[in-house]
Write a protein that holds these residues in place. Structure first.
Motif, PDB file in Angstrom:
ATOM      1  N   SER A 156      50.178  46.544  38.489  1.00  0.00           N
ATOM      2  CA  SER A 156      48.565  46.246  39.578  1.00  0.00           C
ATOM      3  C   SER A 156      48.450  47.575  40.925  1.00  0.00           C
ATOM      4  N   GLY A 164      42.049  41.732  44.609  1.00  0.00           N
ATOM      5  CA  GLY A 164      41.746  43.251  43.697  1.00  0.00           C
ATOM      6  C   GLY A 164      42.643  43.033  43.580  1.00  0.00           C
ATOM      7  N   ILE A 165      44.351  42.896  44.475  1.00  0.00           N
ATOM      8  CA  ILE A 165      45.358  44.362  43.938  1.00  0.00           C
ATOM      9  C   ILE A 165      46.098  43.674  44.095  1.00  0.00           C
ATOM     10  N   GLY A 166      46.185  42.417  43.403  1.00  0.00           N
ATOM     11  CA  GLY A 166      47.273  41.468  42.985  1.00  0.00           C
ATOM     12  C   GLY A 166      48.525  41.326  43.983  1.00  0.00           C
ATOM     13  N   SER A 167      48.008  41.986  45.587  1.00  0.00           N
ATOM     14  CA  SER A 167      49.390  40.414  45.880  1.00  0.00           C
ATOM     15  C   SER A 167      50.142  39.777  46.420  1.00  0.00           C
ATOM     16  N   TYR A 199      47.594  37.061  39.692  1.00  0.00           N
ATOM     17  CA  TYR A 199      45.821  36.969  38.885  1.00  0.00           C
ATOM     18  C   TYR A 199      45.960  35.691  38.143  1.00  0.00           C
ATOM     19  N   GLY A 247      42.286  47.215  41.276  1.00  0.00           N
ATOM     20  CA  GLY A 247      42.209  46.161  41.364  1.00  0.00           C
ATOM     21  C   GLY A 247      42.680  45.389  39.812  1.00  0.00           C
ATOM     22  N   PHE A 294      54.617  42.514  37.205  1.00  0.00           N
ATOM     23  CA  PHE A 294      54.348  40.787  37.106  1.00  0.00           C
ATOM     24  C   PHE A 294      54.810  41.147  35.932  1.00  0.00           C
ATOM     25  N   TYR A 338      54.003  38.190  32.867  1.00  0.00           N
ATOM     26  CA  TYR A 338      52.997  37.207  32.456  1.00  0.00           C
ATOM     27  C   TYR A 338      54.033  36.520  31.118  1.00  0.00           C
TER      28      TYR A 338
END
Lengths: 114, 113
Positions: B93, A97-100, A103, B99, B34, B36
């Motif tokens: 994030s 849920g924190i993206g470590s 996703y 999250g 990130f 994407y």
């Protein structure tokens, strides 16, 4: 390969007729997300499940519901689709849920409302 | 609240040109960052990520460095190919947003032969 699978890839539904989109994952991730992406826009989070805990975004219309019967599956239900609900719907997962670990997204379901 | 801003597109380049797509962010705490990529009609694929300041993410010739002092995470590639044509999304994030993955608006890249 572990992955996120969305079915179907393309869905056509009639105005006002309930429709369900499906997402499954083999990653055993705790969190599953549903995003709506309209043409040429960024994905917009509708809601997510952290395990069995449901978290709805404040601006998600009541017309959109979700179910997560087990770790692997999550469903998006649109109770009465309108023309404005035509979009790509993306399912995603994350371990914590924190993206470590990032996703992971499915290939999406493109919904057409006629 | 947390947000991500990307340079506007579309970006049109010739093959083998150098690519930079700017991305800046606003966030509380220390978010993960990130990039994407989305090809036409497809879902999003993780291109690269960085989880702390000064980390450099890299993949398929693309690189981005997490710059806390400038709150930036610019995407670069030394020599683009036609197959790199796609929409690129910068995202963050963080521990403060339960999250959520927050996206920038996306930048369309078109590479011409």
């Amino acid at each position: 390969d572990a992955m996120v699978i969305q079915n179907p890839r393309y869905q056509v539904t009639q105005f006002g007729k309930p429709v369900t989109l499906s997402c499954s994952q083999t990653l055993n991730h705790n969190v599953m997300y549903w995003y709506q992406q309209k043409s040429s826009q960024a994905p917009k989070l509708l809601f997510h499940y952290y395990d069995k805990d449901f978290n709805n975004e404040a601006d998600t219309p009541d017309n959109f519901q979700s179910r997560r019967p087990n770790t692997s599956f999550c469903f998006l239900d649109i109770r009465s689709p309108g023309l404005g609900d035509a979009a790509m719907y993306l399912c995603a997962t994350s371990r914590d849920g924190i993206g470590s670990d990032g996703y992971t997204f499915g290939s999406g379901t493109r919904l057409t409302v006629v | 609240g947390d947000s991500v801003t990307q340079m506007e597109g579309p970006v049109t380049l010739s093959e083998e040109a150098f690519l930079t797509i700017n991305c800046t962010y606003t966030a509380t705490g220390y978010p993960s960052l990130f990039w994407y990529v989305q090809y036409p009609g497809e879902g999003l694929q993780l291109l690269l990520k960085a989880t702390k300041a000064d980390d450099k993410g890299s993949n398929k010739g693309f690189e981005a460095t997490y710059r806390k002092e400038t709150t930036s995470f610019h995407l670069e590639k030394g020599s683009v190919q036609v197959s790199d044509s796609a929409v690129y999304f910068c995202a963050l994030s963080g521990t403060g947003n339960t999250g959520k993955l927050i996206f920038g608006q996306g930048t369309t890249l078109q590479v011409k032969p």
